[in-house]
Design a protein around this motif. Structure first.
Motif, PDB file in Angstrom:
ATOM      1  N   LEU A   1       0.845  -1.189   0.000  1.00 19.65           N
ATOM      2  CA  LEU A   1       0.000   0.000   0.000  1.00 19.65           C
ATOM      3  C   LEU A   1       0.885   1.246   0.000  1.00 19.65           C
ATOM      4  O   LEU A   1       1.780   1.372   0.840  1.00 19.65           O
ATOM      5  N   PRO A   2       0.686   2.196  -0.925  1.00 27.64           N
ATOM      6  CA  PRO A   2       1.453   3.448  -0.886  1.00 27.64           C
ATOM      7  C   PRO A   2       1.239   4.157   0.447  1.00 27.64           C
ATOM      8  O   PRO A   2       0.109   4.294   0.921  1.00 27.64           O
ATOM      9  N   ALA A   3       2.336   4.582   1.065  1.00 27.92           N
ATOM     10  CA  ALA A   3       2.242   5.144   2.420  1.00 27.92           C
ATOM     11  C   ALA A   3       3.393   6.106   2.666  1.00 27.92           C
ATOM     12  O   ALA A   3       4.247   6.335   1.800  1.00 27.92           O
ATOM     13  N   TYR A   4       3.402   6.680   3.877  1.00 31.11           N
ATOM     14  CA  TYR A   4       4.489   7.540   4.337  1.00 31.11           C
ATOM     15  C   TYR A   4       5.080   6.938   5.608  1.00 31.11           C
ATOM     16  O   TYR A   4       4.362   6.352   6.426  1.00 31.11           O
ATOM     17  N   TYR A   5       6.388   7.123   5.771  1.00 37.37           N
ATOM     18  CA  TYR A   5       7.095   6.675   6.973  1.00 37.37           C
ATOM     19  C   TYR A   5       7.575   7.895   7.745  1.00 37.37           C
ATOM     20  O   TYR A   5       8.179   8.802   7.163  1.00 37.37           O
ATOM     21  N   ARG A   6       7.308   7.893   9.056  1.00 37.69           N
ATOM     22  CA  ARG A   6       7.786   8.971   9.922  1.00 37.69           C
ATOM     23  C   ARG A   6       8.322   8.385  11.215  1.00 37.69           C
ATOM     24  O   ARG A   6       7.866   7.328  11.679  1.00 37.69           O
ATOM     25  N   SER A   7       9.268   9.084  11.817  1.00 32.50           N
ATOM     26  CA  SER A   7       9.773   8.742  13.142  1.00 32.50           C
ATOM     27  C   SER A   7       9.653   9.966  14.027  1.00 32.50           C
ATOM     28  O   SER A   7       9.987  11.086  13.607  1.00 32.50           O
ATOM     29  N   PHE A   8       9.185   9.759  15.246  1.00 29.63           N
ATOM     30  CA  PHE A   8       9.004  10.864  16.176  1.00 29.63           C
ATOM     31  C   PHE A   8      10.149  10.897  17.183  1.00 29.63           C
ATOM     32  O   PHE A   8      10.933   9.950  17.289  1.00 29.63           O
ATOM     33  N   SER A   9      10.237  11.990  17.914  1.00 33.23           N
ATOM     34  CA  SER A   9      11.320  12.141  18.889  1.00 33.23           C
ATOM     35  C   SER A   9      11.245  11.106  19.996  1.00 33.23           C
ATOM     36  O   SER A   9      12.244  10.820  20.662  1.00 33.23           O
ATOM     37  N   THR A  10      10.074  10.521  20.208  1.00 33.59           N
ATOM     38  CA  THR A  10       9.894   9.462  21.198  1.00 33.59           C
ATOM     39  C   THR A  10      10.409   8.124  20.696  1.00 33.59           C
ATOM     40  O   THR A  10      10.349   7.128  21.416  1.00 33.59           O
ATOM     41  N   ARG A  11      10.904   8.090  19.445  1.00 36.82           N
ATOM     42  CA  ARG A  11      11.357   6.882  18.762  1.00 36.82           C
ATOM     43  C   ARG A  11      10.209   5.942  18.452  1.00 36.82           C
ATOM     44  O   ARG A  11      10.398   4.726  18.328  1.00 36.82           O
ATOM     45  N   GLU A  12       9.017   6.483  18.313  1.00 34.55           N
ATOM     46  CA  GLU A  12       7.895   5.714  17.786  1.00 34.55           C
ATOM     47  C   GLU A  12       7.843   5.956  16.284  1.00 34.55           C
ATOM     48  O   GLU A  12       7.996   7.081  15.815  1.00 34.55           O
ATOM     49  N   HIS A  13       7.628   4.891  15.521  1.00 37.98           N
ATOM     50  CA  HIS A  13       7.611   4.970  14.069  1.00 37.98           C
ATOM     51  C   HIS A  13       6.174   4.832  13.575  1.00 37.98           C
ATOM     52  O   HIS A  13       5.413   3.990  14.059  1.00 37.98           O
ATOM     53  N   ALA A  14       5.810   5.664  12.620  1.00 34.75           N
ATOM     54  CA  ALA A  14       4.447   5.668  12.095  1.00 34.75           C
ATOM     55  C   ALA A  14       4.465   5.407  10.600  1.00 34.75           C
ATOM     56  O   ALA A  14       5.272   5.980   9.856  1.00 34.75           O
ATOM     57  N   ILE A  15       3.590   4.529  10.167  1.00 36.28           N
ATOM     58  CA  ILE A  15       3.358   4.269   8.744  1.00 36.28           C
ATOM     59  C   ILE A  15       1.934   4.709   8.460  1.00 36.28           C
ATOM     60  O   ILE A  15       0.983   4.161   9.030  1.00 36.28           O
ATOM     61  N   MET A  16       1.771   5.721   7.621  1.00 35.22           N
ATOM     62  CA  MET A  16       0.473   6.338   7.388  1.00 35.22           C
ATOM     63  C   MET A  16       0.096   6.192   5.922  1.00 35.22           C
ATOM     64  O   MET A  16       0.907   6.473   5.038  1.00 35.22           O
ATOM     65  N   ALA A  17      -1.132   5.769   5.678  1.00 41.85           N
ATOM     66  CA  ALA A  17      -1.579   5.553   4.306  1.00 41.85           C
ATOM     67  C   ALA A  17      -2.994   6.080   4.125  1.00 41.85           C
ATOM     68  O   ALA A  17      -3.820   6.003   5.034  1.00 41.85           O
ATOM     69  N   VAL A  18      -3.253   6.622   2.954  1.00 38.83           N
ATOM     70  CA  VAL A  18      -4.605   7.021   2.560  1.00 38.83           C
ATOM     71  C   VAL A  18      -5.030   6.080   1.431  1.00 38.83           C
ATOM     72  O   VAL A  18      -4.463   6.110   0.348  1.00 38.83           O
ATOM     73  N   VAL A  19      -6.020   5.237   1.718  1.00 41.78           N
ATOM     74  CA  VAL A  19      -6.496   4.289   0.716  1.00 41.78           C
ATOM     75  C   VAL A  19      -7.498   4.993  -0.190  1.00 41.78           C
ATOM     76  O   VAL A  19      -8.568   5.414   0.258  1.00 41.78           O
ATOM     77  N   GLN A  20      -7.137   5.134  -1.449  1.00 40.61           N
ATOM     78  CA  GLN A  20      -8.011   5.748  -2.441  1.00 40.61           C
ATOM     79  C   GLN A  20      -8.791   4.661  -3.179  1.00 40.61           C
ATOM     80  O   GLN A  20      -8.353   3.512  -3.254  1.00 40.61           O
ATOM     81  N   PRO A  21      -9.965   4.990  -3.743  1.00 46.07           N
ATOM     82  CA  PRO A  21     -10.715   3.985  -4.511  1.00 46.07           C
ATOM     83  C   PRO A  21      -9.909   3.528  -5.716  1.00 46.07           C
ATOM     84  O   PRO A  21      -9.616   4.333  -6.606  1.00 46.07           O
TER      85      PRO A  21
END
Length: 239
Positions: A115-135
């Motif tokens: 799934l196309p997504a974005y990767y981010r890391s926060f200062s707390t060292r938590e990693h987030a993978i965020m995706a917007v599912v389009q039709p």
């Protein structure tokens, strides 16, 4: 199982026709055809009917196997490749990736592959993978993804949950991309816990909470992007 076959099973699972998974419609059609062959309304006779029943069983077995692999083929990188430098990514950056794994949002979970997504890391060292599912485009002008799968989905990985980072190559259909396989072990929150006035949960002891082990795949446009994310992740693993 080939990457093309894995992608085919993913399409059969994800797309819906008249509200039912596409594979369910195919299985139903095969069973009806087998029945009509057996009673003589279709050519093929009992032998043809048995062949269609075997094909139905093969489809079910293939779907189970493909689901266990999350519909992707991952080949670990050969030994001897240089290790990534342990450099954290700035929390303000969002890196474009593709992700495979168990996504969540508002108490709902759903598995997606590549799934196309974005990767981010926060200062707390938590990693987030965020995706917007389009039709996605309709299949043959009829089958489509269910509406409840559309919208924002997330995967969050805390630094303490990361168990292994393995580089390799991920194949999905014709696509071949540099990738990382993440093994994580997460402690699930207590759904019956009570929140106090300070926002703290009071429930089961942590040692008694349910644990969830899962595999997440991240794939990248190039080696440089993979090296950056791997370098960010190995900070959590002590290099």
């Amino acid at each position: 199982m080939s990457a093309y076959l894995l992608q085919t099973f993913y399409i059969l699972r994800r797309y819906r026709l008249m509200g039912a998974p596409l594979q369910s419609g195919i299985v139903m059609a095969l069973l009806l055809a087998a029945f009509f062959m057996a009673i003589g309304l279709l050519p093929g006779g009992v032998t043809g009917g048995l062949a269609l029943l075997l094909l139905t069983l093969a489809l079910a077995a293939g779907q189970r196997l493909a689901e266990g692999r999350q519909y992707v083929h991952f080949r670990p990188q050969p030994a001897g490749q240089p290790a990534a430098a342990s450099v954290p990514i700035n929390p303000t950056e969002k890196l474009v990736i593709h992700a495979t794994g168990l996504f969540e949002v508002e108490g709902k979970t759903q598995r997606f592959s590549e799934l196309p997504a974005y990767y981010r890391s926060f200062s707390t060292r938590e990693h987030a993978i965020m995706a917007v599912v389009q039709p996605p485009r309709r299949l043959a002008g009829l089958a489509q993804w269910p509406a409840e799968d559309l919208g924002m989905w997330y995967i969050f990985v805390k630094h303490s949950e990361l168990r292994q980072v393995q580089p390799g190559v991920l194949s999905f259909g014709r696509s071949r991309r540099p990738a990382l396989r993440l093994l994580v072990e997460q402690t699930l929150p207590d759904k019956n816990a009570v929140m106090d006035a300070w926002g703290l949960q009071w429930g089961k002891e942590k040692s008694k909470l349910a644990a969830r082990q899962q595999t997440i795949y991240l794939s990248f446009d190039g080696e440089a992007e993979r090296a950056r994310v791997m370098g960010d992740l190995v900070v959590d693993r002590g290099g």
